[in-house]
Scaffold this motif. Structure first.
Motif, PDB file in Angstrom:
ATOM      1  N   ALA A 115     -55.929   7.780  47.144  1.00 43.35           N
ATOM      2  CA  ALA A 115     -54.924   7.157  46.276  1.00 43.35           C
ATOM      3  C   ALA A 115     -54.939   7.806  44.897  1.00 43.35           C
ATOM      4  O   ALA A 115     -53.880   8.060  44.305  1.00 43.35           O
ATOM      5  CB  ALA A 115     -55.178   5.663  46.163  1.00 43.35           C
ATOM      6  N   SER A 126     -49.580   6.181  43.632  1.00 44.24           N
ATOM      7  CA  SER A 126     -49.893   5.243  44.695  1.00 44.24           C
ATOM      8  C   SER A 126     -49.868   3.830  44.135  1.00 44.24           C
ATOM      9  O   SER A 126     -50.265   3.585  43.006  1.00 44.24           O
ATOM     10  CB  SER A 126     -51.254   5.559  45.309  1.00 44.24           C
ATOM     11  N   LEU A 147     -50.507   3.201  52.894  1.00 48.65           N
ATOM     12  CA  LEU A 147     -50.580   3.396  51.453  1.00 48.65           C
ATOM     13  C   LEU A 147     -49.149   3.423  50.939  1.00 48.65           C
ATOM     14  O   LEU A 147     -48.342   4.232  51.392  1.00 48.65           O
ATOM     15  CB  LEU A 147     -51.295   4.706  51.137  1.00 48.65           C
ATOM     16  N   ILE A 149     -46.559   4.378  48.236  1.00 48.84           N
ATOM     17  CA  ILE A 149     -46.476   5.243  47.056  1.00 48.84           C
ATOM     18  C   ILE A 149     -45.065   5.205  46.493  1.00 48.84           C
ATOM     19  O   ILE A 149     -44.093   4.989  47.206  1.00 48.84           O
ATOM     20  CB  ILE A 149     -46.894   6.703  47.359  1.00 48.84           C
TER      21      ILE A 149
ATOM     22  N   TYR C  83     -52.672   2.590  38.727  1.00 44.85           N
ATOM     23  CA  TYR C  83     -52.667   1.733  39.911  1.00 44.85           C
ATOM     24  C   TYR C  83     -52.651   0.259  39.528  1.00 44.85           C
ATOM     25  O   TYR C  83     -51.901  -0.550  40.088  1.00 44.85           O
ATOM     26  CB  TYR C  83     -53.901   2.077  40.736  1.00 44.85           C
TER      27      TYR C  83
END
Lengths: 178, 89, 110
Positions: A115, A126, A147, A149, C83
């Motif tokens: 990631a 990600s 995952l 993204i 993230y």
């Protein structure tokens, strides 16, 4: 996947190496005193903290890992130039999109590394790993993880998925042997 | 020559800090503001390193490292707060 | 000669940082804004810190490599903070612009 090292007094060899290097870099010297202190820190800190840490898979092929690191660094530089061009170009032409990439990796450490690499390379960030870990009961492994993204300029979805799988996921799978 | 280049880069970083400040002010959502703050942290590191270079001293390195660490931790803490309404569970 | 190297590295770094901030202001929605700071700014900082490394190695006694620490730290933490931010944005169901493909790929969170 190998979780334990061969040496009992060195539970995390990479962490030890990192601590050694960081201590020397922080002091910016290689004098004998600092070398000895760095070795002591590199051995004592992983030993003391290893009961608190969850066991992570070890890198089995360090040579491959090093080559992968160089490839990723090279990709980061090209990616930045591409993203800079995309940012400075006309915004109206960009077609952003969310893409779900099916994962072959199962352990959380390789997935985290994947990631992070995806976040640093061309036009992708990600966002999430599906299915939600909160929805799973203890010890219950999902069959297939994805995952999610976000792509800045999505042209060909399948080609992007193939690139990520071959260029970044396959080496990770090989070096952790999982 | 180096002095001029350092001044030009000072101006570049200054402009990017102003752009970040603009994004911080107009929002429109909370994650946008967090992103602007995070970028401001990183640009401040650049500013401090440049100041150290123009003064010819590497004393500011520790300050830059501290800002990098605090910036990361605060970004993660604020995001965690947004996600959970709680930082330490 | 080293002056040239330092100047070029500084200018590259400064331009990347500037491009990252321009992306932050210019892009229409949050998810696209995230791309500028996570990538361009990180490489810009790495380049600036390399310039600082060369500068302090040549002007002061001894080699100065501790600037690598900041570059490494930023390189490691940029994806993680990105993230966390995108996770917060998805949690708050931020609007993405209309031409975004594959919005159905986002699953509702718990």
């Amino acid at each position: 996947m190998q979780l334990e090292t061969r040496f009992r007094w060195l539970p995390a060899p990479l962490l030890s190496l990192l601590l050694f290097l960081v201590w020397l870099l922080l002091n910016n010297s290689v004098s004998p005193g600092h070398l000895v202190l760095a070795v002591i820190l590199a051995i004592v800190i992983p030993l003391v903290t290893s009961p608190f840490r969850t066991k992570q898979p070890l890198i089995i092929k360090p040579g491959l890992a090093f080559r992968h690191l160089l490839l990723v660094l090279y990709d980061i530089i090209t990616a930045n130039v591409q993203v800079a061009i995309l940012i400075l170009g006309p915004t109206k032409k960009l077609t952003p999109g969310f893409v779900k990439v099916p994962l072959d990796l199962t352990h959380s450490l390789p997935i985290t590394i994947l990631a992070s690499t995806v976040s640093l390379t061309p036009g992708t960030v990600s966002a999430e790993v599906y299915p939600w870990s909160e929805n799973l009961t203890e010890g219950n492994k999902p069959e297939q993880q994805f995952l999610l993204i976000h792509v800045l300029d999505l042209k060909d979805e399948q080609a992007l998925i193939n690139t990520i799988k071959q260029r970044y996921e396959a080496p990770l799978k090989e070096m952790f042997e999982c | 020559m180096l002095e001029t280049v350092i001044l030009i880069v000072f101006a570049m970083i200054g402009v990017s800090l102003l752009l970040n400040l603009w994004r911080l002010l107009i929002g429109p959502s909370v994650p946008d503001r967090i992103l602007a703050l995070d970028t401001m942290y990183i640009n401040t590191i650049a500013l401090i390193i440049l100041y150290g270079m123009s003064m010819g001293t590497s004393l500011y390195f520790e300050a830059a490292l501290l800002i990098a660490m605090l910036g990361f931790v605060s970004t993660v803490a604020v995001c965690k707060y947004l996600l959970r309404g709680d930082i330490i569970e | 000669m080293t002056e040239w190297i330092i100047s070029i590295l500084l200018l590259i770094g400064g331009s990347f940082v500037l491009v990252g901030s321009i992306g932050l202001v210019k892009m229409p929605d949050f998810f696209m804004r995230l791309h500028g700071p996570t990538k361009a700014t990180t490489l810009g900082m790495a380049s600036l810190l390399t310039a600082a490394m060369v500068f302090f190695s040549t002007t002061q006694a001894g080699v100065s490599v501790k600037e690598i620490l900041i570059s490494l730290f930023l390189l490691l933490t940029a994806p993680i903070s990105g993230y966390m931010m995108i996770k917060a944005a998805i949690h708050h169901k931020l609007e993405s612009i209309e031409r975004t493909k594959g919005i159905d790929n986002i699953e509702d969170d718990v």
